[in-house]
Design an enzyme around this catalytic site. Structure first.
Site, PDB file in Angstrom:
ATOM      1  N   GLU A  12      41.100  44.865  45.513  1.00  0.00           N
ATOM      2  CA  GLU A  12      42.603  44.524  46.227  1.00  0.00           C
ATOM      3  C   GLU A  12      43.290  43.416  45.269  1.00  0.00           C
ATOM      4  O   GLU A  12      42.786  42.579  45.183  1.00  0.00           O
ATOM      5  CB  GLU A  12      42.556  44.276  47.524  1.00  0.00           C
ATOM      6  CG  GLU A  12      41.856  45.569  48.281  1.00  0.00           C
ATOM      7  CD  GLU A  12      42.980  46.677  48.614  1.00  0.00           C
ATOM      8  OE1 GLU A  12      44.176  46.652  48.247  1.00  0.00           O
ATOM      9  OE2 GLU A  12      42.565  47.864  48.363  1.00  0.00           O
ATOM     10  N   PRO A  13      44.303  43.762  45.243  1.00  0.00           N
ATOM     11  CA  PRO A  13      45.133  42.512  44.628  1.00  0.00           C
ATOM     12  C   PRO A  13      45.497  41.390  45.702  1.00  0.00           C
ATOM     13  O   PRO A  13      45.311  41.705  46.809  1.00  0.00           O
ATOM     14  CB  PRO A  13      46.497  43.119  44.109  1.00  0.00           C
ATOM     15  CG  PRO A  13      46.835  44.456  44.953  1.00  0.00           C
ATOM     16  CD  PRO A  13      45.299  44.804  45.302  1.00  0.00           C
TER      17      PRO A  13
END
EC number: 4.4.1.5
Length: 22
Positions: A12-13
């Protein structure tokens, strides 16, 4: 999400590297 220092866990960013959904 959890902090994860494992590059394989980068799913996930986020504001920090190593944010993971593992």
């Amino acid at each position: 999400i959890t902090a994860c220092l494992d590059p394989d866990g980068w799913k996930e960013p986020g504001p920090l590297p190593g944010i993971s959904t593992k």
